[in-house]
Every structure is written in structure tokens, then in C-alpha cells.
Design a protein around this motif. Sequence first.
Motif, short mmCIF file in Angstrom:
data_model
loop_
_atom_site.label_atom_id
_atom_site.label_comp_id
_atom_site.label_asym_id
_atom_site.label_seq_id
_atom_site.Cartn_x
_atom_site.Cartn_y
_atom_site.Cartn_z
N VAL A 230 3.84 27.78 23.84
CA VAL A 230 4.38 27.68 25.08
C VAL A 230 5.27 26.53 25.12
CG1 VAL A 230 3.55 27.29 27.34
CG2 VAL A 230 1.96 28.17 25.99
N CYS A 231 6.39 26.94 25.81
CA CYS A 231 7.81 25.75 25.40
C CYS A 231 7.99 25.62 27.07
CB CYS A 231 8.84 26.33 24.73
SG CYS A 231 8.22 26.90 22.92
N VAL A 232 8.33 24.38 27.24
CA VAL A 232 8.86 24.06 28.33
C VAL A 232 9.89 22.95 28.40
CG1 VAL A 232 6.58 24.26 29.87
CG2 VAL A 232 7.25 22.05 28.90
N ASP A 233 11.05 22.79 29.30
CA ASP A 233 12.02 22.00 29.10
C ASP A 233 12.79 21.97 30.78
OD1 ASP A 233 14.03 20.65 26.74
OD2 ASP A 233 14.86 20.73 28.93
N ALA A 234 12.99 20.83 31.21
CA ALA A 234 13.56 20.84 32.45
C ALA A 234 15.00 21.49 32.52
CB ALA A 234 13.74 19.12 32.80
N SER A 235 15.51 21.47 31.52
CA SER A 235 16.91 22.34 31.41
C SER A 235 16.75 24.00 31.36
CB SER A 235 17.82 21.75 30.43
OG SER A 235 18.82 22.77 29.86
N LYS A 236 17.42 24.56 32.25
CA LYS A 236 17.32 26.17 32.14
C LYS A 236 18.28 26.71 30.81
CE LYS A 236 18.53 30.10 34.87
NZ LYS A 236 19.47 30.80 35.88
N GLU A 237 19.36 25.93 30.75
CA GLU A 237 19.97 26.37 29.51
C GLU A 237 19.25 26.05 28.12
OE1 GLU A 237 20.97 24.24 31.96
OE2 GLU A 237 22.41 25.75 32.83
N ALA A 238 18.62 25.18 27.97
CA ALA A 238 17.67 24.71 26.80
C ALA A 238 16.58 25.77 26.66
CB ALA A 238 17.04 23.48 27.13
N CYS A 239 15.84 26.14 27.92
CA CYS A 239 14.72 27.42 27.74
C CYS A 239 15.36 28.55 27.39
CB CYS A 239 14.17 27.46 29.26
SG CYS A 239 13.03 26.06 29.64
N GLU A 240 16.53 29.08 27.87
CA GLU A 240 17.33 30.34 27.47
C GLU A 240 17.56 30.24 26.00
OE1 GLU A 240 20.73 30.20 29.94
OE2 GLU A 240 19.53 30.98 31.90
N MET A 241 18.24 28.98 25.52
CA MET A 241 18.18 29.09 23.97
C MET A 241 17.03 29.22 23.18
SD MET A 241 21.35 26.24 23.29
CE MET A 241 20.44 24.89 24.32
N CYS A 242 15.84 28.48 23.93
CA CYS A 242 14.56 28.48 23.11
C CYS A 242 13.95 30.00 23.01
CB CYS A 242 13.64 27.58 23.78
SG CYS A 242 12.02 27.56 23.32
N ALA A 243 14.36 30.58 24.23
CA ALA A 243 13.61 31.79 24.41
C ALA A 243 14.43 32.79 23.29
CB ALA A 243 13.75 32.31 25.75
N LYS A 244 15.73 32.61 22.80
CA LYS A 244 16.41 33.42 21.77
C LYS A 244 15.95 33.05 20.59
CE LYS A 244 20.40 34.06 24.46
NZ LYS A 244 21.97 33.90 24.84
N MET A 245 15.59 31.88 20.28
CA MET A 245 15.29 31.33 18.82
C MET A 245 13.90 31.41 18.74
SD MET A 245 15.41 27.63 17.22
CE MET A 245 17.16 27.66 16.85
N VAL A 246 12.96 31.66 19.75
CA VAL A 246 11.70 31.94 19.67
C VAL A 246 11.39 32.84 20.60
CG1 VAL A 246 9.17 30.94 19.09
CG2 VAL A 246 11.22 29.41 18.93
N PRO A 247 11.61 34.07 20.44
CA PRO A 247 11.28 35.06 21.43
C PRO A 247 9.71 35.42 21.81
CG PRO A 247 12.06 36.09 19.63
CD PRO A 247 12.17 34.61 19.35
#
Length: 216
Positions: A51-68
Motif C-alpha cells: 500500500v503506497c501513499v504520497d501527497a504528490s499525485k505525480e509521485a503516485c502516478e509514477m509509483c503505480a507504473k513502477m509497482v502496478p
Amino acid sequence: EERERERERRPAQPPLRKSALRVLDLGCGEGYYAARVRDYAKERACAVELVCVDASKEACEMCAKMVPEAFTCVADASATLPFYDGTIDVVLSVFAPRVPKELARVLRGNGRVVVVSPEPEHMSELREEKDIGVTVVAVESGKAERVDEGMSQAGFKVASRRSIRGTMSLDGDAVANLIIMGPSGYHNDVEAIEKVRARAEPRDVTKAFTLTVYEK
């Protein structure tokens, strides 16, 4: 319309496999550490839910790509976490803010928190260089003690602690990435960071941080 508002007020709750260890990565960034946890678990045939959280929407989008395979959502780690009580096994907080009482709330009874914090010597060379053109935030005096005190007040005790030190030879691109991955990233504009990135010659930079495991 009322049902939609109620749905938005509910905590974000990913489905949980009963046999899986649920790991929450606070301030996940682009997902580097979550990916390392995933790979480590696969090598050892250990079932994990990330479960990954970040205050940055852009960071979350990158995380979703790296760890789908991870459940990723936008949330402020320094505020109320959007999860039900007692639903997390392990929390990772790598150079990220945290609210000890919130960690105690979302963790299960035997849960653990892994906190990685910089020591005063971390990146010291970059603070000492006057021509670098960027601001590198220093570690506040007594920070480690305050972190321990806050965690203790929330019901945690130190299970283990390890100091990690060394020297890294970094080119301009690596130095820029090192600066923006931590709190110093908020104190510099894009132009200043790109000037650092353009410097080709490598430099030695100290890494010094403490890895502390807290348990309930």
C-alpha cells in the motif's frame, strides 16, 4: 448523490488476502522502496500486499507504473491516514513525515514501523559547498531523540537500530536526484536543480542515516 459523498468519506481500503503481509509505504515517491520490498518478498516466496501513499499525485502516478500490483493513493503522511484501524502489518517511513498516533491506530497489535532518518553528517559536503547553488537542509539537532519520544508516547518501543554510513561518488544527475528526494527538494526551484544536474564531474558525498524498527 448522497451515496457518492458517503463513498468519498470512507477510508481507502484495498482488498486483503488473509495470508499476505500488508506493508504501507509512507511518502512512497516514485515507488523505489516499494519495488525493493516486492522483489525481496518474491525472492523469498513471501506473500505481501503493498500500500503506497504520497501527497504528490505525480509521485503516485509514477509509483503505480513502477509497482502496478500495489494499491496506491494520494494522501498526506503527516495527517490522518485513510485506512481502517488495525489493518497494516508494517509501515515504512523512509525520509518521510509520520504521525505516531496514526501509525499506532492503523497497525495491527504486533505491527512494526521501519523509520529511516538522516544523521547530521548526511550530505554534509553539499551543505559546505558554496558554489553548488542550491539549499541543502541540515538535520535538526536532537531530531532522533524527538522521534523516539513521539513514538514512545504513541505506545511504541525500539526493537532494533542500525547506523549506516559510507561515501558515494555521485555525478551531477545523481546529486540532483539525491537533493530532490528529501526535504531539500522543497527549498529549491527547478532551475537550480538543473544546474546541479548539468555538472558532469563526480563528487564524494557522505551517506549517514539511521534505520530504526519500532514495535507496538
